[in-house]
Structures are given as structure tokens and as C-alpha cells.
Design a protein around this motif. Structure first.
Motif, mmCIF file in Angstrom:
data_model
loop_
_atom_site.group_PDB
_atom_site.id
_atom_site.type_symbol
_atom_site.label_atom_id
_atom_site.label_comp_id
_atom_site.label_asym_id
_atom_site.label_seq_id
_atom_site.Cartn_x
_atom_site.Cartn_y
_atom_site.Cartn_z
ATOM 1 N N GLN A 209 -32.091 71.815 -2.081
ATOM 2 C CA GLN A 209 -33.181 71.716 -1.110
ATOM 3 C C GLN A 209 -32.568 71.275 0.201
ATOM 4 O O GLN A 209 -31.848 70.290 0.271
ATOM 5 C CB GLN A 209 -34.225 70.690 -1.536
ATOM 6 N N HIS A 232 -34.182 75.962 -4.137
ATOM 7 C CA HIS A 232 -35.608 75.657 -4.322
ATOM 8 C C HIS A 232 -35.919 74.635 -3.244
ATOM 9 O O HIS A 232 -35.615 73.449 -3.388
ATOM 10 C CB HIS A 232 -35.877 75.088 -5.712
ATOM 11 N N SER A 233 -36.494 75.094 -2.143
ATOM 12 C CA SER A 233 -36.590 74.251 -0.954
ATOM 13 C C SER A 233 -37.884 74.527 -0.222
ATOM 14 O O SER A 233 -38.350 75.669 -0.186
ATOM 15 C CB SER A 233 -35.397 74.562 -0.027
ATOM 16 N N GLU A 234 -38.479 73.478 0.356
ATOM 17 C CA GLU A 234 -39.711 73.716 1.110
ATOM 18 C C GLU A 234 -39.467 74.653 2.280
ATOM 19 O O GLU A 234 -40.344 75.369 2.718
ATOM 20 C CB GLU A 234 -40.317 72.412 1.594
ATOM 21 N N MET A 235 -38.207 74.644 2.811
ATOM 22 C CA MET A 235 -37.874 75.566 3.896
ATOM 23 C C MET A 235 -36.420 76.000 3.772
ATOM 24 O O MET A 235 -35.606 75.335 3.125
ATOM 25 C CB MET A 235 -38.102 74.925 5.256
ATOM 26 N N ILE A 236 -36.123 77.136 4.362
ATOM 27 C CA ILE A 236 -34.736 77.579 4.492
ATOM 28 C C ILE A 236 -34.507 78.000 5.936
ATOM 29 O O ILE A 236 -35.444 78.338 6.663
ATOM 30 C CB ILE A 236 -34.379 78.727 3.530
ATOM 31 N N THR A 261 -34.491 82.811 -4.749
ATOM 32 C CA THR A 261 -34.535 81.726 -3.766
ATOM 33 C C THR A 261 -36.000 81.418 -3.505
ATOM 34 O O THR A 261 -36.764 82.304 -3.105
ATOM 35 C CB THR A 261 -33.827 82.144 -2.460
ATOM 36 N N THR A 263 -38.994 79.207 -1.616
ATOM 37 C CA THR A 263 -39.299 78.406 -0.435
ATOM 38 C C THR A 263 -40.790 78.485 -0.151
ATOM 39 O O THR A 263 -41.525 79.244 -0.793
ATOM 40 C CB THR A 263 -38.478 78.884 0.781
ATOM 41 N N THR A 264 -41.209 77.703 0.827
ATOM 42 C CA THR A 264 -42.623 77.760 1.227
ATOM 43 C C THR A 264 -42.768 78.119 2.698
ATOM 44 O O THR A 264 -43.828 78.563 3.119
ATOM 45 C CB THR A 264 -43.344 76.440 0.883
ATOM 46 N N VAL A 266 -40.048 79.345 6.420
ATOM 47 C CA VAL A 266 -38.721 79.455 7.039
ATOM 48 C C VAL A 266 -38.870 79.281 8.552
ATOM 49 O O VAL A 266 -39.882 79.675 9.148
ATOM 50 C CB VAL A 266 -38.029 80.805 6.742
#
Length: 610
Positions: A209, A232-236, A261, A263-264, A266
Motif C-alpha cells: 500500500q 492493494h492500496s487506496e491509491m496508486i 492491482t 485500488t480505489t 489514482v
């Protein structure tokens, strides 16, 4: 033109909204700026509309003083204009975990009269994509009385749970709009150093993350030689592009959403937006799914990397305020810190520079700045990283935490921090030495090594290693103690252990070989020398755990100490070894130590001329 989706007729904002209602504005790079500009210009009699939102880019015109009669701002995450408005008392800040904001809408805590969002044009089946920002937008769409959408042909079509059907939209505003971008930032030496330290904590097969900014970019830069990473990240941000193209990030080892990948939202360059457009390897999900600590923990080897404004010496993390001034928001920090902590072999990290940009204020502090609020509690923090190293806090006492964090503070603040914590008896007086580094080990003060296929690393002994050194001592059998000390030592008190780890590494030297166990560290070998100023020499000794012998660890310790002694221009190294300690004698002889007579029949005197 603003029009009703069903009748296709032009409508006025006053036909859709009423004064005093609460609306939601789309998040991050999906802020429907053209539509908001149209609302401001054509608000007519509307007044006192409460606006709820996360971070919105590029600017928050609704928070300007000139629009204060039309809008009352209530933000979950602050930036430029909203930050100023809150500081001036014209707006509100509502702290909430990103994973839980959707419940505020769904459960009627903050019921929404309208959701103003931006979407892509519909496909042949009538589905629009929320594009680069699903996060809490989808919850707003599902709970709001009205959904008003700006249809933007520049919006990418992202995969995952990012689609809404035209029938879910009540009114449409068609306007082409470039998505806001974040310029790439040149990395400075401090940030590069932090990135290198964090990369040491990332193992092959980890799931990451990452946030946005210089530190995540620096971390990604140093992951190029890793294998089979996942996200697995709230943003990339842009940094993932090259790592995905190089197959460094391939998500093969993930244990949740394998192969994707996740995310929620970017934020980045147009290149990033084009990269996610229709990309089947990247999927967007709502924040209550991505940021759920339970879901995060379903990824084994989860590494969470977040930043902070300041951290006190007990491990409390301030991340949303500078004193009484609210600066940003809670966001997903606590979600991911807790999720990574629950993950099998998870590693939650707080990474920050040791000082403010001008170097005048320490970000590692004895007490939090008055007015600052704790976002992440001392009980949640496992790792803190600055450009001066990695502090491991999990399971540590207040004394040990203070010593660990003082070690990674800027050197010019360490003595001051130590004196401050002594006032509260957190660190005893016999803990004399503030930590010093060993520059000869390189910029990171750490050297990864492998022995018989087992990964370890060489580093200096730290003041907070007092308990680990005790454990190392008590792991020895009687024979080892006799060979090392020439008599049977039966105890190593806390005071004595503190003295042994409180080393002025610029004069004497104390190194250890560390093995990671679960989420902690264990000493496997120790080597040290004591400097003798009279003849510019040093006396050297080392000891390795019985279970680790025969793997080359003693040779590695001695070789490193020889190199450091040479670089410090010492004249010679000396050692005293029992005649029956053949393994240790062989190690010394391997590096050219010569036996000399000194009249003591109990020990052999060895010398290496440098």
C-alpha cells in the motif's frame, strides 16, 4: 447545459437543489470542476448548501470566501482552500477513517440530498465509469436522493466496481475537462535515503500500500530488483507503471484479489490515467472494500507505508494537524496500519523525514505539539523510518521506544530528546550514550548478508538492543561463555547490558548480525572492538550463537571490523583467545593474525598489523 436525463430538457440548479441541503462533490482527480463552476455561476437564489467531500483537485472554489453564502463546507480531507477556510472558522473538518465514511451516508448520519460526480461517457450498454476515483463516490451515488453527473470524454474507463448505469443518474452536465495532474517531484537525498530503508523491509512476494508524494516514489524507485510484488492500496501513482511493465508488480503471490492491482483511486500524470484506461490488470473498488482492515489483512505479507507530520518518542503519530491547525485528514492511514498489522507477516510503516524542510524542527519529538491530534495510536505503530534508520516499536516498552526513536532522530536533536525523556524517568541515568552510527557500513548503516541461504543483516548495536543482547547472552551454553570470557559468567544485568549497547561507535565498535523473526529481530552474532588511544590500536572479540556456527558469520564480523579499523587508520588489532578455542583461533589466523608471546599461559595473544 444542465439537463434532465429522462426528459432531455434543460433544467436550472434551483430545480434540482434547495437552500440548506447537503450535497457531495466527487473526489480527487474526479472532481467535476466544470459542473461546479456552472453551479456557482447559476446558483440563483440558492443559499447555505452544505458541501461534503474528500480531497478534491485541482482547487476548491466552493471554499473561497466569495462563495461563503452559497456553500458551507464540511470536508473529510483538507487541502489549500478548505484548509484556509477551516483555519478561519468558515468551514468544518470531520475526521473519519476512509473505510467508514460510506456508512455516514448509508446510515443517515450525513444524509445526502445530491451527489455531484464526474463519469466517462456511457458504453453501448448504458454504463458510465467513475474512472480514476471510485472511493466514496460510489457510496454517495447509492445513497443520495439525486445524482448529477458531469460526463467527461477525457475520463478513463476503469475496471472493477466502478460502473454506474445511466438510469442511476438524474441530471447530466456534458463538459470535456482535462483531469488534474500531479507534477513529478525531484527526489532529494533525505527522501532517497528513506526510500532505501523502507525497501529493506519489503520482501519478495509482498503486497504494497503506497500513498502519493516523494516518499512513496522513492520507495518504488528502490524496488526494481524485487520479485512478485502485489498492490492493494487506496491509491496508486505513476511509480507503479514501470514496475508493472517490468513484471516486478505482477500480483501473483497475493492471497486476496490474486493477479490484480487493487485500488480505489489514482492521482498522477496523464500517462497514469491512460495506463489505467481499460487496463484489465487494475481494478477499482469502493473504499469500504479496499480500506477495510479485515480485507487488507487477507493479503499475506502486507506492507503499509504512510507518512506523518510528527511522531513522539512513545510512538504516537500526528498526521492531520500542525498544532491547532488542521492540515489534511485521517484518510486511510489507520485502516492500512491496522490491516497490515493483522496480516500474516505484515509490516505497517510510518515514514517521515527527521526534520522539517529547513532542518530547524525535529519531527521526532519528546511531546506532541500543543493542539496536535493523534491519528495513529502508539499501540498501532510497528515501524518508524527516517533517513537515519528503521525503528522497530512493536512489543517495546516506553524506554525501548524512546531509545529506538531517538536513534533515528536527526543527530543534532538526539541529546535534547534524551534529556527530555529522562525527566520522566522513561530512560534511566545509567543509559548513558545517545546512539551513534557507523559510517563505514554505508549510507544505510545496514548491510544485508546471507549465511547458508538464511537472510540476515549486519548493523551497529543500538541502545534499544539492551533486552535483545540479554536474550543473546542467556542463549549461550557454559562452554561458549567460558571461551568468550575465559571464566563462567552467570548473569548479564540490565545495567551491564545497557552499558554494552551504549557505544560511541565513532571510537569503539559494536556490530551485530540480526535475523528477523516473525515481526521482530533476534541477535545471532556480535563483534566488537575497544579502542586503545595510547598506541592507536584496538582489542577485538566476537561471539556467534551455537546454532549458527560453521556458516561464516564469525568471519563476516571479523572481516567487517578489520575493514573499519583500516579505514580509521588504526595501527593494529589485538585479541586474546584461550588455547583450546580452536575455532576462534582459526578465524583469526584466516585473516592473518599472528601469535605473540606475552607470558600468559591461559590465553594466546594475537596481533594483526594494519
Amino acid at each position: 447545459m444542465l439537463r434532465d436525463r429522462v426528459t432531455k430538457r434543460s433544467v436550472q440548479w434551483s430545480d434540482l437543489l434547495r437552500s440548506g441541503e447537503r450535497i457531495f462533490i466527487g473526489s480527487n482527480a474526479s472532481t467535476p470542476s466544470a459542473m461546479i463552476d456552472h453551479l456557482i455561476a447559476n446558483a440563483g437564489p440558492l443559499r447555505d448548501i452544505e458541501v461534503c467531500h474528500l480531497l478534491c483537485l485541482p482547487e476548491n472554489r466552493w471554499a473561497y470566501q466569495e462563495n461563503s453564502k452559497l456553500f458551507k463546507v464540511n470536508s473529510f480531507f483538507l487541502s489549500g482552500a478548505t484548509r484556509d477556510a477551516v483555519a478561519e472558522g468558515r468551514a468544518d473538518y470531520t475526521p473519519c477513517f476512509l473505510s467508514e465514511i460510506p456508512r455516514l451516508f448509508n446510515e443517515g448520519v450525513l444524509p445526502l440530498d445530491a451527489a455531484l460526480i464526474m463519469v466517462s461517457p456511457p458504453d453501448e450498454y448504458g454504463y458510465c465509469s467513475l474512472g480514476v476515483s471510485v472511493d466514496i463516490n460510489i457510496a454517495a451515488v447509492r445513497s443520495a436522493r439525486l445524482v448529477i453527473a458531469q460526463i467527461n470524454p477525457k475520463m478513463p474507463r476503469s475496471n472493477g466496481h466502478s460502473f454506474i448505469h445511466l438510469e442511476q443518474i438524474d441530471a447530466i452536465f456534458e463538459a470535456e475537462q482535462e483531469l488534474p495532474t500531479i507534477p513529478s517531484v525531484e527526489l532529494d537525498q533525505v527522501t532517497e535515503q528513506i526510500g532505501q530503508y523502507v525497501s529493506l523491509l519489503v520482501k519478495d512476494g509482498s503486497t504494497l500500500q503506497l500513498g502519493i508524494g516523494k516518499i512513496p516514489d522513492a520507495v518504488l524507485r528502490y524496488l526494481g530488483n524485487h520479485r512478485d510484488l502485489g498492490v492493494h492500496s487506496e491509491m496508486i501513482s505513476d511509480g507503479v507503471i514501470e514496475l508493472m511493465k517490468k513484471n516486478v508488480i505482477n500480483n501473483r503471490k497475493k492471497t486476496f484479489h490474486r493477479g490484480k492491482t487493487i485500488t480505489t483511486f489514482v492521482i498522477g500524470s496523464r500517462k497514469l490515467y491512460d495506463f489505467v484506461d481499460g487496463n484489465p490488470h487494475i481494478e477499482f473498488y469502493p473504499s469500504e472494500h479496499v480500506n477495510s482492515p479485515v480485507n487488507i489483512a487477507r493479503n499475506d505479507n502486507m506492507v503499509s507505508i504512510n507518512s506523518a507530520i510528527e511522531v513522539d518518542v512513545t510512538g504516537q503519530v500526528v498526521a492531520d494537524s500542525i498544532g491547532y491547525r488542521f492540515y489534511s485528514g485521517i484518510g486511510g492511514q489507520v485502516d492500512f496500519i491496522r490491516g497490515a498489522a493483522l496480516s500474516k507477516n505484515g509490516i505497517p510503516i510510518i515514514a517521515l523525514p527527521s526534520t522539517t524542510r529547513d532542518g530547524q524542527i525535529s519531527k521526532i519529538v519528546a511531546k506532541l505539539t500543543e493542539g496536535s491530534g493523534v491519528v495513529t495510536s502508539r499501540g498501532d505503530v510497528h515501524y518508524v523510518v527516517t533517513e537515519y534508520g528503521i525503528a522497530y516499536l512493536r512489543g517495546k516498552s516506553i524506554r525501548e521506544r524512546a531509545l529506538e526513536l531517538i536513534r533515528i532522530a536527526h543527530p543534532k536533536f538526539r541529546q535534547q530528546l534524551l534529556e527530555s525523556v529522562r525527566k520522566h524517568y522513561w530512560v534511566p541515568e545509567y543509559q548513558e550514550q545517545t546512539p551513534t552510527n557507523v559510517p563505514e557500513l554505508g549510507a544505510l548503516d545496514i548491510k544485508p548478508m546471507t549465511f547458508d541461504g538464511e537472510e540476515m543483516y549486519l548493523r551497529p548495536l543500538y541502545p534499544a538492543d539492551e533486552r535483545k543482547l540479554q536474550e543473546f547472552f542467556y542463549s549461550h551454553n557454559k562452554e561458549t561463555l567460558l571461551m568468550r570470557y575465559n571464566h563462567t559468567v552467570t548473569e548479564l544485568s540490565r545495567e551491564k547490558s545497557c552499558n554494552l549497547v551504549s557505544v560511541d561507535q565513532q571510537k569503539d565498535l559494536a556490530l551485530c548480525l540480526i535475523k528477523r523473526i516473525d515481526d521482530g529481530e533476534q541477535i545471532e552474532g556480535v563483534g566488537r572492538y575497544y579502542f586503545n588511544r595510547q598506541d592507536n590500536s584496538c582489542e577485538v572479540a566476537f561471539v556467534v550463537k551455537e546454532s549458527q556456527r560453521g556458516k561464516g558469520m564469525a568471519k563476516a564480523l571479523l572481516n567487517e571490523m578489520i575493514n573499519i579499523a583500516k579505514s580509521r587508520r588504526l595501527s593494529k588489532m589485538q585479541a586474546y583467545v584461550r588455547p583450546d578455542n580452536r575455532p576462534m583461533l582459526k578465524v583469526f589466523e584466516h585473516y592473518g593474525f599472528q601469535q605473540r608471546l606475552d607470558g600468559d599461559v591461559d590465553e594466546i595473544y594475537l596481533v594483526l598489523e594494519l
